[in-house]
Design an enzyme around this catalytic site. Structure first.
Site, PDB file in Angstrom:
ATOM      1  N   ASP A  63      -8.140  -5.168   3.098  1.00 57.98           N
ATOM      2  CA  ASP A  63      -6.777  -4.686   2.954  1.00 57.98           C
ATOM      3  C   ASP A  63      -5.902  -5.553   3.873  1.00 57.98           C
ATOM      4  OD1 ASP A  63      -4.509  -3.326   2.271  1.00 57.98           O
ATOM      5  OD2 ASP A  63      -5.399  -1.346   2.459  1.00 57.98           O
TER       6      ASP A  63
HETATM    7  C1  BGC Z   1      -2.147  -1.460   1.301  1.00 60.17           C
HETATM    8  C2  BGC Z   1      -2.823  -1.969   0.048  1.00 60.17           C
HETATM    9  C3  BGC Z   1      -2.034  -3.109  -0.530  1.00 60.17           C
HETATM   10  C4  BGC Z   1      -1.838  -4.168   0.527  1.00 60.17           C
HETATM   11  C5  BGC Z   1      -1.018  -5.329   0.053  1.00 60.17           C
HETATM   12  C6  BGC Z   1      -1.838  -2.557   2.273  1.00 60.17           C
HETATM   13  O1  BGC Z   1      -1.111  -2.133   3.371  1.00 60.17           O
HETATM   14  O2  BGC Z   1      -2.989  -0.494   1.916  1.00 60.17           O
HETATM   15  O3  BGC Z   1      -2.972  -0.927  -0.880  1.00 60.17           O
HETATM   16  O4  BGC Z   1      -2.673  -3.633  -1.664  1.00 60.17           O
HETATM   17  O5  BGC Z   1      -1.159  -3.605   1.631  1.00 60.17           O
HETATM   18  O6  BGC Z   1       0.278  -4.942  -0.223  1.00 60.17           O
END
Ligand code: BGC
Length: 743
Positions: free
Chosen positions: A287
């Site tokens: 993530d």
């Molecule tokens: C979120 C993800 C997301 C990623 C990119 C993160 O903070 O938890 O779900 O895909 O950011 O935007």
């Protein structure tokens, strides 16, 4: 001198316990060209393939690539770029990667496509409420087609976290509280994004997220530690991901810890479960910045420790921290990380690129979207409207206030959502701001035409109306043939990092509601929100309530058409609505109590003193324009075996005076088993359309796999014993027939 490895205690324990898994496993079969590429790559280029970095953005320039990013790309130090949403930048990145680097390896171009791209569909929780997999799939097909127009070839979606706490803002992005339903939705979304062939140039690679129990959020907070049992992990949170092992090319690891180890560096989840047990060869993406968060979780002291923990744990691509790029070559040279571990991750990234067709045809998606003239064409908007219409849940309709008659001469529409456009889109709207969403007032004006006196009273703040606004609202409502209270949460009150401690109507909205209700006109509350808004007072005082989530680009049209009866309410709640946050967790599939609350109030039972334990609106709840009678379920045989499912029939009668569609739901419970099983688990639904007075029957098939529970490893099975088969219009209103499982 290379630094001695520093592996803090928690990680050390995990490492010791899982030592056999931590050596790079046998190389997975990859194509010869991938092996040939790996053989030619420098350590820096290898680490570069694992580097998924963010494109740059500024107010004046919009999306762009900085000189530094372009330079890294040219040197083969970037495996993919995040936040791509501009064709020119995307194309340039792909041209540099394929034509100006030493090895010509294409890049992934990623974006979060959560509920549409240019055309915005209802928020995922609203889509889940539609209970319609075909439309889920079609919406992702459209989203993919629109996204490739901007150069996107990969998305971090679907979000399949089973939500256990509605304070958690990300409840809005998921499928609700039922693991089974999230599993079905996950399959449909991945099919929609990728088609049956992930090389299809009209599709984009899906990266289901967040593997590892993100939905078990503690206290409803984001980015927290989760301490849950292995059974909860395996039965509640992992099944939607397990079901995608054959189709997903990628999984995103969750931010949270599991058993005190962040999932981004958790070999139990990323190696033992994913690789050894499930046999998955999907690439594992972190993530956003999760590697750097290992330091704040306290399991890595330095960037190098974090990179080492990640690669050993089974994390293959690093989104946004750049730790892999900066640290892995040095770690390998110093002997801290085996070269084979780095190769293993590079192989996974290249295999993903091969499986999505990039290695063969890096520009195929650009070609497939060449010459598009419109970003959100009319057929896409029509689909968005249709889906939105099916996502609206009629929670209450006392005295049949709804639908309003088309003969009305005056309509008041009051509240913070009365004429709000972009609020329609919800918290994660892709490029939807450019497609001019339809506000509720605009939808009503269009539907009712110029002959109707439409009195629009917007309220500026979601926290409550000012005195002037309240006076204007009361004046507008006075004598109106229909009054619509457009209230609830703002779009930004749910979604990522948008948790709330109080999930009732925000602020003083009830004051406005009461002032307007005092006028005594036919009034419906239209409640927006990315979660089940608690609304205990509203439910007691307003005669009609329509829950609309965030309905997307065509939201205003969809809601207006439903309020005036042009469409029927088909949606049901995919989450239980608590009466108060104090009841949380509240979900239909809870474990039984030794002293169940049979009535309220009561003593010495599992009850609250101040409120019943039952939800305000149960899972599956949703009214229609008519009234249905659901009869007793009947079975063809009483014995369920592994080979022979049981057929269950449920009689339904339309006892009202309008045609309508009933949704019969099926819940199962293993009544007596060696372990305590949930009191009910949602497992199927069937719809039936009936004319007034008409009766019909729906049929279900109950099979042994629907009641199986986690045994060990990847094995699910049930033990012989009685099973309650429950059917009805919601989890709160079921009739039961008992069968016996005798395999
Ligand atoms: C979120 C993800 C997301 C990623 C990119 C993160 O903070 O938890 O779900 O895909 O950011 O935007």
């Amino acid at each position: 001198m290379p630094r001695p490895p520093h592996v803090p205690i928690v990680l050390a324990l995990a490492v010791a316990l899982l030592a056999p898994l931590l050596a790079a496993g046998p190389a997975r079969a990859a194509s010869e060209r991938i092996e040939a590429l790996i053989a030619r790559m420098t350590l820096e280029e290898k680490a570069g393939q694992l580097n998924f970095e963010t494109a740059d953005w500024s107010q004046d320039r919009g999306l762009y690539m900085s000189e530094e990013t372009e330079d890294r790309l040219r040197r083969g130090l970037v495996g993919g770029l995040f936040n791509i949403h501009a064709r020119g930048v995307a194309r340039r990145a792909q041209e540099i990667a394929t034509r100006e680097t030493r090895l010509g390896i294409p890049v992934m171009l990623g974006y979060d496509v959560i509920h549409g791209y240019d055309t915005v569909f209802p928020m995922p929780i609203g889509q889940a409420a539609a209970f319609d997999l075909e439309r889920v799939e079609r919406s992702e097909r459209i989203a993919a087609i629109e996204a490739i127009g901007d150069g996107v070839n990969m998305t971090f979606s679907p979000m399949l976290d089973t939500s256990r706490d509605p304070r958690w803002g990300r409840t809005a992005e998921g499928a609700g509280e039922s693991t089974w339903w999230a599993t079905e939705i996950g399959r449909a979304r991945v099919r929609g994004f990728q088609t049956a062939d992930p090389r299809d140039p009209t599709g984009i690679a899906a990266c289901p997220k967040h593997l590892g129990a993100n939905g078990a959020s503690k206290g409803g907070l984001d980015y927290t530690a989760m301490e849950i049992s292995e059974r909860e992990l395996r039965e509640v949170h992992l099944p939607p991901f397990r079901a995608l092992v054959d189709t997903a090319l990628c999984f995103m690891a969750a931010f949270n810890t599991y058993d005190s180890v962040p999932v981004a560096a958790n070999p139990f989840i990323l190696r033992r479960i994913l690789r050894e047990e499930w046999g998955s060869d999907a690439m594992v993406m972190s993530d956003f910045g999760a590697l750097s968060e290992l330091e704040r979780h306290g399991v890595a002291e330095t960037d190098a420790d974090a990179a080492e923990a990640g690669i050993r744990g089974g994390l293959q691509m690093d989104m946004a921290s750049t730790f892999y790029l900066a640290e892995l070559p040095g770690l390998v040279r110093a002997g801290r990380v085996p070269a084979a571990l780095l190769d293993e991750a590079v192989r996974a990234v290249l295999t993903l690129k091969e499986r999505m067709g990039l290695l063969d045809a890096p520009f195929a998606r650009f070609e497939a979207s060449e010459g598009r003239t419109e970003t959100s064409p009319a057929p896409h908007r029509a689909e968005a409207q249709d889906f939105a219409e099916r996502s609206l849940v009629l929670l209450k309709n006392e005295g049949d206030v709804l639908p309003f008659a088309r003969s009305v001469r005056s309509v008041a529409v009051i509240g913070p959502h009365a004429d709000a456009k972009f609020e329609m889109l919800g918290s994660w709207f892709g490029r939807g701001v450019f497609s001019r969403p339809v506000s509720l007032a605009a939808g009503l004006a269009d539907l009712l035409g110029p002959g109707v006196d439409l009195r629009i009273v917007p309220v500026a703040a979601f926290e409550g109306a000012t005195g002037d606004e309240t006076r204007a609202a009361v004046t507008a409502a006075r004598g109106a043939d229909a009054v619509i209270l457009a209230i609830g949460e703002a779009a930004g009150m749910s979604g990522e990092a948008a948790s709330r401690t109080d999930i009732d109507l925000p602020g003083r909205q009830m004051d406005l509601v009461r002032a307007v209700l005092a006028e005594g006109r036919p009034t419906a509350a239209v409640v927006f929100g990315g979660r089940p808004v608690a609304m205990e007072a509203l439910a007691a005082e307003a005669p009609a309530i329509l829950k609309v989530w965030f309905p997307g680009t065509m939201g205003g049209t969809a809601v207006a058409r439903l309020l005036f009866g042009d469409v029927e309410p088909l949606a049901r709640m995919p989450v239980s609505t608590p009466r108060s946050v104090g009841q949380i967790p509240v979900h239909h599939d809870r474990l039984p109590s030794g002293r169940p609350a049979i009535k309220w109030p009561d003593v010495y039972s599992s009850n609250y003193l101040d409120r019943p334990t039952t939800p305000l609106f149960p899972f599956g709840h949703g009214l229609t324009w008519t009234r249905f009678e659901f009869g007793e379920p009947a079975v063809d045989v009483r014995r369920l075996t592994d080979d022979a499912p049981v057929s269950v029939t449920v009689p339904v009668r339309n006892a009202g005076d309008r045609p309508g569609t009933a949704m019969v739901q099926l819940y199962l419970r293993s009544r007596f088993a060696p372990i305590s099983r949930p009191v009910m688990m949602f497992r199927a639904f069937e719809r039936i359309r009936l004319a007034p007075g008409e009766a019909g029957t729906v049929r279900f098939r109950v099979s042994a796999d629907q009641i199986a529970w986690w045994q060990a490893g990847d094995r699910f099975a049930a033990a012989p014993g009685p099973i309650d088969v429950m059917t009805g219009p919601s989890a709160g209103e079921v009739r039961t027939v008992r069968i016996d499982y005798m395999p």
